[in-house]
Design a protein around this motif. Structure first.
Motif, PDB file in Angstrom:
ATOM      1  N   GLY A   4      39.870  33.348  30.324  1.00  0.00           N
ATOM      2  CA  GLY A   4      41.165  32.746  30.609  1.00  0.00           C
ATOM      3  C   GLY A   4      40.993  31.292  30.964  1.00  0.00           C
ATOM      4  N   ASN A   5      42.086  30.598  31.172  1.00  0.00           N
ATOM      5  CA  ASN A   5      42.037  29.178  31.539  1.00  0.00           C
ATOM      6  C   ASN A   5      43.039  28.925  32.673  1.00  0.00           C
ATOM      7  OD1 ASN A   5      41.178  26.432  31.257  1.00  0.00           O
ATOM      8  ND2 ASN A   5      43.175  26.013  30.318  1.00  0.00           N
ATOM      9  N   PRO A   6      42.565  28.428  33.765  1.00  0.00           N
ATOM     10  CA  PRO A   6      41.151  28.143  34.065  1.00  0.00           C
ATOM     11  C   PRO A   6      40.341  29.430  34.165  1.00  0.00           C
ATOM     12  CG  PRO A   6      42.495  27.879  36.010  1.00  0.00           C
ATOM     13  CD  PRO A   6      43.451  28.121  34.897  1.00  0.00           C
ATOM     14  N   GLN A   7      39.032  29.253  34.201  1.00  0.00           N
ATOM     15  CA  GLN A   7      38.160  30.420  34.234  1.00  0.00           C
ATOM     16  C   GLN A   7      38.543  31.321  35.391  1.00  0.00           C
ATOM     17  OE1 GLN A   7      34.465  30.201  32.820  1.00  0.00           O
ATOM     18  NE2 GLN A   7      33.607  31.929  33.926  1.00  0.00           N
ATOM     19  N   PRO A   8      38.771  32.606  35.101  1.00  0.00           N
ATOM     20  CA  PRO A   8      39.235  33.505  36.167  1.00  0.00           C
ATOM     21  C   PRO A   8      38.117  33.914  37.108  1.00  0.00           C
ATOM     22  CG  PRO A   8      38.996  34.701  34.108  1.00  0.00           C
ATOM     23  CD  PRO A   8      38.733  33.262  33.791  1.00  0.00           C
ATOM     24  N   ASP A   9      38.532  34.351  38.280  1.00  0.00           N
ATOM     25  CA  ASP A   9      37.625  34.915  39.274  1.00  0.00           C
ATOM     26  C   ASP A   9      37.750  36.446  39.231  1.00  0.00           C
ATOM     27  OD1 ASP A   9      36.740  32.425  40.254  1.00  0.00           O
ATOM     28  OD2 ASP A   9      38.597  32.243  41.428  1.00  0.00           O
ATOM     29  N   ILE A  10      36.678  37.106  39.664  1.00  0.00           N
ATOM     30  CA  ILE A  10      36.677  38.558  39.671  1.00  0.00           C
ATOM     31  C   ILE A  10      36.301  39.056  41.050  1.00  0.00           C
ATOM     32  CG2 ILE A  10      34.312  38.609  38.776  1.00  0.00           C
ATOM     33  CD1 ILE A  10      35.038  41.309  37.446  1.00  0.00           C
ATOM     34  N   VAL A  11      37.022  40.038  41.542  1.00  0.00           N
ATOM     35  CA  VAL A  11      36.756  40.663  42.827  1.00  0.00           C
ATOM     36  C   VAL A  11      36.704  42.173  42.606  1.00  0.00           C
ATOM     37  CG1 VAL A  11      37.606  41.061  45.184  1.00  0.00           C
ATOM     38  CG2 VAL A  11      37.887  38.817  44.119  1.00  0.00           C
ATOM     39  N   TRP A  12      35.671  42.820  43.146  1.00  0.00           N
ATOM     40  CA  TRP A  12      35.519  44.274  43.004  1.00  0.00           C
ATOM     41  C   TRP A  12      35.996  44.957  44.276  1.00  0.00           C
ATOM     42  CZ3 TRP A  12      34.352  46.984  38.725  1.00  0.00           C
ATOM     43  CH2 TRP A  12      33.792  46.290  37.648  1.00  0.00           C
ATOM     44  N   LEU A  13      36.737  46.031  44.087  1.00  0.00           N
ATOM     45  CA  LEU A  13      37.257  46.819  45.192  1.00  0.00           C
ATOM     46  C   LEU A  13      36.786  48.260  45.048  1.00  0.00           C
ATOM     47  CD1 LEU A  13      40.989  45.641  44.995  1.00  0.00           C
ATOM     48  CD2 LEU A  13      39.167  44.585  46.329  1.00  0.00           C
ATOM     49  N   TYR A  16      36.668  52.466  41.681  1.00  0.00           N
ATOM     50  CA  TYR A  16      36.222  51.075  41.678  1.00  0.00           C
ATOM     51  C   TYR A  16      37.170  50.259  40.806  1.00  0.00           C
ATOM     52  CZ  TYR A  16      31.840  52.638  43.807  1.00  0.00           C
ATOM     53  OH  TYR A  16      30.898  53.177  44.662  1.00  0.00           O
ATOM     54  N   THR A  17      37.692  49.168  41.370  1.00  0.00           N
ATOM     55  CA  THR A  17      38.668  48.329  40.666  1.00  0.00           C
ATOM     56  C   THR A  17      38.145  46.907  40.576  1.00  0.00           C
ATOM     57  OG1 THR A  17      40.494  49.678  41.502  1.00  0.00           O
ATOM     58  CG2 THR A  17      41.041  47.493  40.648  1.00  0.00           C
ATOM     59  N   CYS A  18      38.214  46.359  39.328  1.00  0.00           N
ATOM     60  CA  CYS A  18      37.908  44.940  39.151  1.00  0.00           C
ATOM     61  C   CYS A  18      39.238  44.184  39.092  1.00  0.00           C
ATOM     62  CB  CYS A  18      37.072  44.695  37.900  1.00  0.00           C
ATOM     63  SG  CYS A  18      37.854  45.137  36.347  1.00  0.00           S
ATOM     64  N   HIS A  19      39.355  43.162  39.922  1.00  0.00           N
ATOM     65  CA  HIS A  19      40.581  42.355  40.006  1.00  0.00           C
ATOM     66  C   HIS A  19      40.249  40.964  39.480  1.00  0.00           C
ATOM     67  CE1 HIS A  19      44.577  41.313  41.558  1.00  0.00           C
ATOM     68  NE2 HIS A  19      44.030  40.156  41.955  1.00  0.00           N
ATOM     69  N   VAL A  20      40.805  40.616  38.307  1.00  0.00           N
ATOM     70  CA  VAL A  20      40.519  39.347  37.630  1.00  0.00           C
ATOM     71  C   VAL A  20      41.783  38.489  37.681  1.00  0.00           C
ATOM     72  CG1 VAL A  20      39.756  38.260  35.483  1.00  0.00           C
ATOM     73  CG2 VAL A  20      38.888  40.531  36.106  1.00  0.00           C
ATOM     74  N   SER A  21      41.638  37.212  38.125  1.00  0.00           N
ATOM     75  CA  SER A  21      42.837  36.376  38.288  1.00  0.00           C
ATOM     76  C   SER A  21      42.502  34.903  38.129  1.00  0.00           C
ATOM     77  CB  SER A  21      43.464  36.622  39.671  1.00  0.00           C
ATOM     78  OG  SER A  21      42.555  36.242  40.696  1.00  0.00           O
ATOM     79  N   ASN A  22      43.519  34.141  37.746  1.00  0.00           N
ATOM     80  CA  ASN A  22      43.508  32.679  37.775  1.00  0.00           C
ATOM     81  C   ASN A  22      44.931  32.214  38.022  1.00  0.00           C
ATOM     82  OD1 ASN A  22      44.796  32.942  35.356  1.00  0.00           O
ATOM     83  ND2 ASN A  22      43.156  32.054  34.101  1.00  0.00           N
ATOM     84  N   ARG A  23      45.187  30.912  37.866  1.00  0.00           N
ATOM     85  CA  ARG A  23      46.526  30.405  38.157  1.00  0.00           C
ATOM     86  C   ARG A  23      47.568  30.914  37.173  1.00  0.00           C
ATOM     87  NH1 ARG A  23      43.896  25.335  38.646  1.00  0.00           N
ATOM     88  NH2 ARG A  23      45.089  24.560  36.852  1.00  0.00           N
ATOM     89  N   ALA A  24      47.114  31.359  36.004  1.00  0.00           N
ATOM     90  CA  ALA A  24      48.080  31.816  34.995  1.00  0.00           C
ATOM     91  C   ALA A  24      48.460  33.280  35.167  1.00  0.00           C
ATOM     92  CB  ALA A  24      47.508  31.598  33.588  1.00  0.00           C
ATOM     93  N   GLY A  25      47.670  34.043  35.928  1.00  0.00           N
ATOM     94  CA  GLY A  25      48.009  35.450  36.100  1.00  0.00           C
ATOM     95  C   GLY A  25      46.812  36.255  36.562  1.00  0.00           C
ATOM     96  N   GLU A  26      46.956  37.558  36.535  1.00  0.00           N
ATOM     97  CA  GLU A  26      45.895  38.441  36.981  1.00  0.00           C
ATOM     98  C   GLU A  26      45.958  39.767  36.221  1.00  0.00           C
ATOM     99  OE1 GLU A  26      47.936  40.585  40.834  1.00  0.00           O
ATOM    100  OE2 GLU A  26      46.853  38.695  41.164  1.00  0.00           O
TER     101      GLU A  26
END
Length: 481
Positions: free
Chosen positions: A149-158, A201-211
């Motif tokens: 994605g743009n900008p490059q998304p971040d990922i958080v594991w839950l 286990y959930t991966c949460h991927v997000s950036n300013r454009a969405g998640e």
């Protein structure tokens, strides 16, 4: 063949290309040859194929949709037609915020890029299809959530809706009571699984454009160090038509992969039909060929026994036996085969030797019949020729000579006054009647007594020479009443 030629570049291209983040890029590959060349694209030495969802290989170009910073690098178009090959090289630069560009695939250390905002999306969905994962205790598993994605998304594991931390204490990794969990950008690795690792286990991927997010369910099967357990109701009693197909199935739960074996009980008196049998309980069984054992997501194992073209001898008791190092368990079921409703036709034995082919069997009697028929026909023809040749020796004048009958005609004997030199003539029945009517018309004089027709059988001539030089010739005609 004069037009055959290796591939060649048909027009000049710019080997350095640049594109803004999120746009669509098209790299041309203008080549021609005879026969037309086969086109193949690579990026940084790796072949581009249909699994690269944003990449599309066209007839003379490569199209990249929604360009990301990771798309920067070296691209090569290789054209081959069997008579040669040619390469066209490109260096693709992805332009971001303030005109900054990325090349050679370096994107992790690139400052935040400006341009069109692109919502995160998973780039390898095929590797995320299996969302329920069962593993035995002590094994390992890897959970993937590769995204762009743009900008490059971040990922958080839950885990169970609570953030994970890695072994170094950083957020979004593993550890912190979930020892053995380790994060590598888009992948979460769980090693040396224990029952405490079970959960969502959930991966949460997000950036300013969405998640976006994706959830996996991990089940760790605890080793109980016990013998296998047959679960469910299978195998069950089954009935099949004669010549039909059916199957038994067996579901076994075990903390390690078990051995599943099918057995069939040997009926009393049939022990000698099998090379080897085993004893289970009070009965003897024969071991049947077993197919593949399938592992199921719930940690159980499944196996099927297929029975095709069922016959009467297939009926009986079957046993599914599951075993591991701690012991075994089994369960039985019965198969009933319905009687064959088709009538049995026993072939009629023939007296003919099976070693003789049918043309010989037919040809020998036909040949014998042909030979006998030919001999009989020749014999009859010779007899008829003989009888015809004896007629000219008759002393009767042509006007008084009656026609000689065939072998099948009645031959009446003329009265003595009408005979010459004691010779006899064979008459047809019609000639005989005409002759009798002539005698009646003359007043009955010389009417012979009752005469019965006779059947001509033989005629031959005798010639006698006397002392005084005279020659006497006469015929003998034989008849049979």
């Amino acid at each position: 063949y004069s037009n055959v030629s290796p591939p060649r570049v048909s027009e000049r291209v710019a080997h350095r290309q640049s594109i803004r983040l999120g746009r669509t890029m098209k790299l041309p590959c203008p080549v021609e040859g005879d026969p037309p060349p086969l086109i193949m694209w690579t990026k940084d030495g790796r072949n581009i194929h249909s699994g690269w969802t944003r990449f599309r290989v066209l007839q003379q170009a490569l199209r990249i949709k929604e360009v990301e910073t990771d798309d920067a690098g070296t691209y090569v178009c290789k054209a081959t037609n069997g008579f040669g090959s040619v390469n066209i090289n490109y260096t693709l630069i992805v332009i971001g915020k303030g005109g900054a560009g990325a090349a050679n695939g370096g994107s992790e250390n690139t400052p935040e890029l400006a341009g069109k905002l692109v919502r995160p999306r998973f780039t390898q969905p095929a590797k995320m299809r299996k969302r329920v994962i069962a593993r035995p205790e002590g094994s390992s598993v890897r959970l993937k959530c590769t995204a762009s994605g743009n900008p490059q998304p971040d990922i958080v594991w839950l885990k169970d809706s609570r953030p994970l931390v890695d072994e170094d204490g950083g957020a979004a990794g593993g550890g912190g009571g979930d020892g053995g969990a380790k994060k590598k950008k888009w992948t979460l690795s769980l090693k040396n699984l224990t029952p405490e690792h079970s959960g969502k286990y959930t991966c949460h991927v997000s950036n300013r454009a969405g998640e976006i997010n994706a959830t996996y369910k991990v089940e760790v099967i605890q080793r109980t160090n016990c013998k296998p357990i047959l679960t469910g109701t299978h195998p069950v009693n089954t009935t099949v038509d004669y010549g039909g197909t059916t199957s038994f199935q067996c579901k076994v739960r075990s903390d390690v992969k078990p051995v599943i074996q099918w057995l069939k009980r040997v009926e009393p008196g049939d022990e000698n039909k099998f090379n080897s049998t085993i004893e289970v309980g009070d009965h003897r069984f024969v071991v049947l060929p077993t197919g593949e054992v399938w592992s199921r997501p719930d940690g159980s194992y499944l196996n099927k026994l297929l029975i095709t073209r069922a016959k009467e001898e297939d009926a009986g008791m079957y046993i599914c036996l599951g075993a591991n190092t701690m012991g075994y368990s089994f369960r039985s079921a019965y198969l009933t085969v319905l009687p064959d409703l088709k009538p049995h036709i026993n072939p009629v034995p023939t007296a003919t030797s099976p070693s003789l082919p049918w043309p010989v069997i037919i040809g020998i009697p036909a040949g014998v019949a042909f030979i006998l028929g030919t001999a009989l026909l020749w014999f009859c023809q010779s007899k008829r020729t003989c009888s015809s040749s004896s007629s000219p020796s008759s002393p009767l004048p042509p006007a008084q000579r009656l026609p000689v009958a065939g072998h099948d005609r009645a031959c009446p004997t003329l009265p003595a006054p009408q005979q010459a030199n004691g010779d006899k003539e064979c008459l047809s029945y019609e000639d005989y009647i005409a002759h009798q009517q002539l005698l009646l018309a003359q007043g009955g004089a010389g009417l012979a007594p009752k005469v019965y027709p006779k059947i001509y059988t033989d005629i031959h001539t005798h010639t006698h020479s006397h002392v005084d030089g005279k020659v006497h010739q006469h015929q003998h005609i034989h008849y049979q009443c």
